[in-house]
Enzyme design. Structure first.
Site, PDB file in Angstrom:
ATOM      1  CB  CYS A  98      -2.475  -1.045   8.520  1.00 43.30           C
ATOM      2  SG  CYS A  98      -1.117   0.136   8.634  1.00 43.30           S
TER       3      CYS A  98
ATOM      4  CD  GLU B 196       2.164  -0.759  10.363  1.00 43.05           C
ATOM      5  OE1 GLU B 196       1.031  -1.151  10.734  1.00 43.05           O
ATOM      6  OE2 GLU B 196       2.403  -0.343   9.233  1.00 43.05           O
TER       7      GLU B 196
ATOM      8  CG  ASN C  85      -0.348  -0.233   2.513  1.00 41.08           C
ATOM      9  OD1 ASN C  85       0.825  -0.630   2.605  1.00 41.08           O
ATOM     10  ND2 ASN C  85      -1.091  -0.001   3.580  1.00 41.08           N
TER      11      ASN C  85
ATOM     12  CD  GLU D  11       7.795   0.575  10.497  1.00 38.22           C
ATOM     13  OE1 GLU D  11       6.719   0.985  10.025  1.00 38.22           O
ATOM     14  OE2 GLU D  11       8.487  -0.312   9.973  1.00 38.22           O
TER      15      GLU D  11
END
Length: 505
Positions: A299, A265, A168, A479
């Site tokens: 997400c 993640e 994505n 992150e």
């Protein structure tokens, strides 16, 4: 160098590009596959036509990339933080200068709108600049001990890190994983999604052009088998993975056998809570941003929208009107706000969720159907109309499971206590949001939402300075932000005796 395919971008249009360049990269150059078996077609989402072929790397090729990365790490890790920063700042400059071409290539491979892709590339060069700024700040602590003795700590590189990306945000994820890794003195072997293999190699060429040692950022192509090779490779010190929960669990299991550090993640089913005292226009804008970026394939999207009952009719009226007006079509046109989903299977999956929602009693207020743009060249693309679902319940499939498409599920609530309980009733915990004018309530709700991020009076705003990551099944590690330095380095303690050694023996 990076110019080869990027030089085609100014004249490229949707449906016009065919990529034949090699997509693997190590030893400072693109590398031809050892054989052409198991080649998989990569499709252009907006047209459905074949863009290129990706050939998975086997064990021998992964070994080559690892050797290249380790040799580069030995050089890079001995450089000062300031020296590394200078190279990284040059890489940021190159990304900034090639912004338009990279964004266009990203759109052709990914299907998102050019407006979003340009923002993604801006985030990318800012991310490299940010970690370049931190590279020279890596430092330890000095501790005084009795009788003149002392200890100090050193923050050191891990070695070779493996990055496994998602489709994505192909270029941005490669940056988000590599920039902090490189700032800390590591090398990285990166595997992009087999559905979006083309821009990670551009990044590898940009790093080389900026002056990193050959092999410092390598790209290996492939799917689950290649990913497994990375997770289990003895040279790898850390694995950073972005993707689904089931795959994340497998990554963690494989990495655990080698006692490797892991950042995960993963997915989300994030709640967005809208109280009746909100600024309604802002809440509507927030709900649209929380559900329809990148065709809903994000997400952290706030796909469970809880609206206080008193304002539900007005909210739905405005959201449906705005959703119906979203321009869907050619993602390379400036006026487009929603492009194509990544693949035909993903499109079918999302449409299946909408069909299931209707069977379970949800009401489709708009969208949720295949969409065919008027341009004939887009007839084979993977488009759908953005969807708003009303009459949803907490036990519905569309509310419990991650759809990963442009589908907003809306539910009414009455009290703060009630909505917090419902919002937290999920195995996910990636993001959350609240809209209210009551500052005390805003912070109280943020404290009690079980998620790694809570947006107050906005949604999906994630500057590089701000840590991002999940609770519960949405993963662990972070992150972005300064804290990520801790996830790409390790701490060594050095104890220094300045006098005689006392011995019990």
């Amino acid at each position: 160098m990076a110019q080869s395919v990027l030089d085609k971008m100014p004249g490229a249009s949707t449906g016009s590009l065919l990529i034949t360049d090699h997509l693997n990269f190590w030893d400072g150059k693109r590398v031809a596959p050892r054989n052409n078996t198991d080649a998989e077609d990569v499709f252009e989402p907006a047209t459905g036509r074949v863009l290129c072929k990706v050939i998975p790397c086997k064990a021998e090729e992964v070994d080559e990339a690892m050797r290249s990365a380790h040799a580069a790490y030995l050089k890079w890790s001995k450089m000062s933080g300031m020296e590394r920063a200078r190279v990284m700042l040059d890489a940021a400059r190159i990304i900034r200068e090639k912004r338009d071409q990279i964004a266009k290539l990203e759109v052709i491979n990914n299907g998102k709108s050019i407006t979003e892709a340009l923002a993604d590339i801006d985030f990318a060069w800012q991310c490299v600049e940010y970690y370049a700024g931190l590279a020279s700040t890596l430092a330890g602590q000095h501790i005084q001990l009795p009788n003149g003795a002392f200890a100090y700590t050193r923050r050191e590189a891990l070695g070779v890190c493996a990055g496994i990306g998602a489709w994505n945000y192909p270029f941005q994820i490669a940056i988000v994983k590599s920039a902090p890794a490189l700032a800390c003195g590591n090398a990285m072997v990166f595997k992009p999604s087999p559905m979006t293999p083309v821009t990670a190699v551009i990044l590898a060429e940009i790093y080389k052009e900026a002056g990193v040692p050959d092999g410092l950022f390598c790209v290996v192509q492939g799917g689950a088998e290649t990913g497994s090779l990375l997770c289990q490779h003895p040279t790898v010190a850390k694995v950073s993975f972005t993707g689904s929960v089931p795959t994340g669990k497998k990554v963690m299991e494989m990495s655990a056998k080698g006692v490797k550090q892991v950042t995960l993640e993963l997915g989300g089913k994030s709640p967005l809570v809208i109280f009746k005292d909100c600024e309604l226009e802002n809440a509507i804008n927030g709900a649209l941003m929380a559900n329809f970026l990148t065709q809903g394939q994000v997400c952290c999207n706030g796909t469970r929208v809880f609206v206080q009952r008193e304002i539900m009719p007005k909210f739905l009226e405005e959201v449906v009107k705005r959703t119906k007006a979203i321009p869907v079509g050619d993602p390379l046109l400036d006026g487009t706000r929603m492009g194509a989903l990544i693949s035909k299977p993903q499109l079918d999956k999302v449409l299946g969720f909408v069909s299931q929602a209707k069977k379970e009693g949800a009401k489709v207020l708009c969208g949720g159907e295949p969409f065919t743009p008027s341009d004939p060249k887009l007839a084979g693309g993977y488009f759908m109309s953005p969807c708003v679902l009303d009459n949803c319940r907490d036990d519905m499939t569309c509310v419990k499971e991650e759809i990963f498409g442009p589908v907003m599920s809306v539910m009414a609530f009455d009290t703060e206590e009630e909505v917090l309980k419902r919002a937290n009733n999920t195995t996910f915990g990636l993001a959350s949001g609240v809209f209210t004018r009551d500052i005390s309530r805003a912070h109280r709700v943020a404290e009690n939402l079980q998620a790694g991020t809570c947006f107050i009076n906005n949604y999906n705003v994630s500057p590089v300075e701000v840590p991002f990551g999940g609770y519960k099944n949405s993963g662990f590690g972070r992150e972005n932000g300064q804290v990520t330095i801790e996830y790409y380095s390790q701490l060594k303690t050095v104890v220094v005796e300045m006098g005689n050694v006392d011995s019990l023996f």
